[in-house]
Design a protein around this motif. Structure first.
Motif, PDB file in Angstrom:
ATOM      1  N   ASP A   1       0.868  -1.180   0.000  1.00 56.87           N
ATOM      2  CA  ASP A   1       0.000   0.000   0.000  1.00 56.87           C
ATOM      3  C   ASP A   1       0.906   1.231   0.000  1.00 56.87           C
ATOM      4  O   ASP A   1       1.618   1.482   0.972  1.00 56.87           O
ATOM      5  N   THR A   2       0.908   1.959  -1.073  1.00 56.38           N
ATOM      6  CA  THR A   2       1.833   3.083  -1.224  1.00 56.38           C
ATOM      7  C   THR A   2       1.268   4.410  -0.718  1.00 56.38           C
ATOM      8  O   THR A   2       1.980   5.408  -0.690  1.00 56.38           O
ATOM      9  N   ASN A   3       0.004   4.427  -0.315  1.00 55.93           N
ATOM     10  CA  ASN A   3      -0.622   5.669   0.144  1.00 55.93           C
ATOM     11  C   ASN A   3       0.124   6.268   1.338  1.00 55.93           C
ATOM     12  O   ASN A   3       0.451   7.456   1.338  1.00 55.93           O
ATOM     13  N   GLU A   4       0.372   5.467   2.348  1.00 51.43           N
ATOM     14  CA  GLU A   4       1.054   5.969   3.554  1.00 51.43           C
ATOM     15  C   GLU A   4       2.480   6.404   3.248  1.00 51.43           C
ATOM     16  O   GLU A   4       2.966   7.394   3.793  1.00 51.43           O
ATOM     17  N   ILE A   5       3.144   5.659   2.388  1.00 53.79           N
ATOM     18  CA  ILE A   5       4.518   6.019   2.011  1.00 53.79           C
ATOM     19  C   ILE A   5       4.513   7.370   1.296  1.00 53.79           C
ATOM     20  O   ILE A   5       5.353   8.231   1.570  1.00 53.79           O
ATOM     21  N   ALA A   6       3.549   7.556   0.403  1.00 52.98           N
ATOM     22  CA  ALA A   6       3.444   8.832  -0.322  1.00 52.98           C
ATOM     23  C   ALA A   6       3.217   9.985   0.656  1.00 52.98           C
ATOM     24  O   ALA A   6       3.836  11.043   0.530  1.00 52.98           O
ATOM     25  N   HIS A   7       2.348   9.776   1.633  1.00 55.00           N
ATOM     26  CA  HIS A   7       2.108  10.820   2.643  1.00 55.00           C
ATOM     27  C   HIS A   7       3.380  11.107   3.447  1.00 55.00           C
ATOM     28  O   HIS A   7       3.700  12.275   3.714  1.00 55.00           O
ATOM     29  N   ARG A   8       4.112  10.050   3.830  1.00 54.93           N
ATOM     30  CA  ARG A   8       5.358  10.253   4.585  1.00 54.93           C
ATOM     31  C   ARG A   8       6.373  11.056   3.775  1.00 54.93           C
ATOM     32  O   ARG A   8       7.049  11.940   4.298  1.00 54.93           O
ATOM     33  N   LEU A   9       6.464  10.748   2.496  1.00 54.40           N
ATOM     34  CA  LEU A   9       7.398  11.476   1.630  1.00 54.40           C
ATOM     35  C   LEU A   9       7.026  12.951   1.504  1.00 54.40           C
ATOM     36  O   LEU A   9       7.882  13.835   1.621  1.00 54.40           O
ATOM     37  N   ILE A  10       5.759  13.216   1.256  1.00 58.11           N
ATOM     38  CA  ILE A  10       5.300  14.610   1.143  1.00 58.11           C
ATOM     39  C   ILE A  10       5.523  15.345   2.467  1.00 58.11           C
ATOM     40  O   ILE A  10       5.998  16.491   2.479  1.00 58.11           O
ATOM     41  N   ASP A  11       5.206  14.695   3.585  1.00 53.10           N
ATOM     42  CA  ASP A  11       5.422  15.313   4.901  1.00 53.10           C
ATOM     43  C   ASP A  11       6.900  15.627   5.127  1.00 53.10           C
ATOM     44  O   ASP A  11       7.248  16.685   5.637  1.00 53.10           O
ATOM     45  N   ARG A  12       7.759  14.716   4.726  1.00 47.01           N
ATOM     46  CA  ARG A  12       9.201  14.882   4.954  1.00 47.01           C
ATOM     47  C   ARG A  12       9.806  15.962   4.066  1.00 47.01           C
ATOM     48  O   ARG A  12      10.617  16.767   4.499  1.00 47.01           O
ATOM     49  N   PHE A  13       9.401  16.000   2.787  1.00 45.89           N
ATOM     50  CA  PHE A  13      10.053  16.894   1.829  1.00 45.89           C
ATOM     51  C   PHE A  13       9.196  18.092   1.423  1.00 45.89           C
ATOM     52  O   PHE A  13       9.636  18.928   0.655  1.00 45.89           O
ATOM     53  N   GLY A  14       7.966  18.171   1.939  1.00 46.44           N
ATOM     54  CA  GLY A  14       7.162  19.372   1.803  1.00 46.44           C
ATOM     55  C   GLY A  14       6.268  19.490   0.578  1.00 46.44           C
ATOM     56  O   GLY A  14       5.291  20.223   0.606  1.00 46.44           O
ATOM     57  N   SER A  15       6.594  18.807  -0.501  1.00 42.36           N
ATOM     58  CA  SER A  15       5.802  18.914  -1.735  1.00 42.36           C
ATOM     59  C   SER A  15       6.228  17.797  -2.676  1.00 42.36           C
ATOM     60  O   SER A  15       7.243  17.129  -2.455  1.00 42.36           O
ATOM     61  N   LEU A  16       5.462  17.627  -3.741  1.00 39.89           N
ATOM     62  CA  LEU A  16       5.827  16.629  -4.738  1.00 39.89           C
ATOM     63  C   LEU A  16       7.172  16.976  -5.369  1.00 39.89           C
ATOM     64  O   LEU A  16       8.037  16.114  -5.522  1.00 39.89           O
ATOM     65  N   SER A  17       7.362  18.237  -5.707  1.00 39.79           N
ATOM     66  CA  SER A  17       8.647  18.631  -6.300  1.00 39.79           C
ATOM     67  C   SER A  17       9.782  18.452  -5.296  1.00 39.79           C
ATOM     68  O   SER A  17      10.894  18.086  -5.677  1.00 39.79           O
ATOM     69  N   GLY A  18       9.504  18.686  -4.024  1.00 43.09           N
ATOM     70  CA  GLY A  18      10.515  18.452  -2.993  1.00 43.09           C
ATOM     71  C   GLY A  18      10.920  16.992  -2.929  1.00 43.09           C
ATOM     72  O   GLY A  18      12.103  16.661  -2.738  1.00 43.09           O
ATOM     73  N   VAL A  19       9.946  16.099  -3.072  1.00 39.54           N
ATOM     74  CA  VAL A  19      10.235  14.662  -3.087  1.00 39.54           C
ATOM     75  C   VAL A  19      11.063  14.319  -4.322  1.00 39.54           C
ATOM     76  O   VAL A  19      12.085  13.633  -4.231  1.00 39.54           O
ATOM     77  N   LEU A  20      10.648  14.807  -5.482  1.00 35.59           N
ATOM     78  CA  LEU A  20      11.339  14.479  -6.729  1.00 35.59           C
ATOM     79  C   LEU A  20      12.761  15.032  -6.767  1.00 35.59           C
ATOM     80  O   LEU A  20      13.632  14.476  -7.431  1.00 35.59           O
ATOM     81  N   ASP A  21      12.997  16.126  -6.041  1.00 32.75           N
ATOM     82  CA  ASP A  21      14.334  16.729  -5.998  1.00 32.75           C
ATOM     83  C   ASP A  21      15.186  16.226  -4.836  1.00 32.75           C
ATOM     84  O   ASP A  21      16.351  16.570  -4.740  1.00 32.75           O
ATOM     85  N   ALA A  22      14.603  15.418  -3.966  1.00 31.27           N
ATOM     86  CA  ALA A  22      15.331  14.939  -2.781  1.00 31.27           C
ATOM     87  C   ALA A  22      16.472  14.011  -3.178  1.00 31.27           C
ATOM     88  O   ALA A  22      16.344  13.227  -4.122  1.00 31.27           O
ATOM     89  N   PRO A  23      17.574  14.085  -2.450  1.00 31.03           N
ATOM     90  CA  PRO A  23      18.695  13.181  -2.731  1.00 31.03           C
ATOM     91  C   PRO A  23      18.321  11.722  -2.441  1.00 31.03           C
ATOM     92  O   PRO A  23      17.532  11.441  -1.527  1.00 31.03           O
ATOM     93  N   PHE A  24      18.887  10.826  -3.193  1.00 31.28           N
ATOM     94  CA  PHE A  24      18.655   9.397  -3.039  1.00 31.28           C
ATOM     95  C   PHE A  24      18.849   8.963  -1.586  1.00 31.28           C
ATOM     96  O   PHE A  24      18.011   8.248  -1.025  1.00 31.28           O
TER      97      PHE A  24
END
Length: 170
Positions: free
Chosen positions: A39-62
């Protein structure tokens, strides 16, 4: 509750397009491909919470992405791939252009900087009619500095028989 969720999301994408999705849903759907049985919903929420936005997630270092619970190397690689493929797509759409103004130069070069977090210097070689012969990354530096090797620039210009060159830096 989750039975058929991925199919419903896929149908929604097909029928309504990505603009109907919230940022976490876009990320959730992307993660379907890296995490086929989770279930990727919770993971997606954690990523957005951590990096602030979708672009923040996409720009985050590996290395920072894999620190998020549920995100392994495969998912982090897929996330990092999106800005790179976007850059490639946008750059591919600017082929066969005549660069005879600073506006056209900006339009041509801007896509090449999508998703880059390090400084980069590009050289564009132009023919006598200001059509692009080649575009090459001359140097990629650190987060706030890069070098410019004049020898590389002159060598590339001569190899391409360029009548003019455009040097670009982000």
């Amino acid at each position: 509750l989750h039975s058929g969720h991925r199919k419903r999301m896929g149908d929604r994408l097909k029928n309504q397009g990505i603009d109907s999705f919230s940022p976490h849903e876009v990320l959730e759907m992307l993660l379907f491909y890296a995490l086929p049985r989770i279930d990727t919903n919770e993971i997606a929420h954690r990523l957005i919470d951590r990096f602030g936005s979708l672009s923040g997630v996409l720009d985050a270092p590996f290395d920072e992405l894999v620190k998020v619970e549920g995100v392994g190397p495969k998912a982090a690689s897929l996330i990092r791939f999106i800005p790179q493929i976007s850059r490639y797509y946008m750059s591919d759409n600017t082929k066969d252009i005549c660069i005879d103004s600073s506006e056209k130069a900006g339009k041509y070069m801007l896509p090449r900087y999508i998703g880059r977090s390090e400084e980069a210097v590009f050289l564009v070689c132009l023919d006598s009619k200001l059509k692009v012969i080649s575009t090459s990354l001359i140097h990629e530096g650190t987060i706030n500095a890069t070098e410019v090797c004049i020898r590389k620039i002159v060598s590339a210009a001569l190899q391409n028989n360029a009548s003019a060159v455009l040097l670009s830096h982000n």
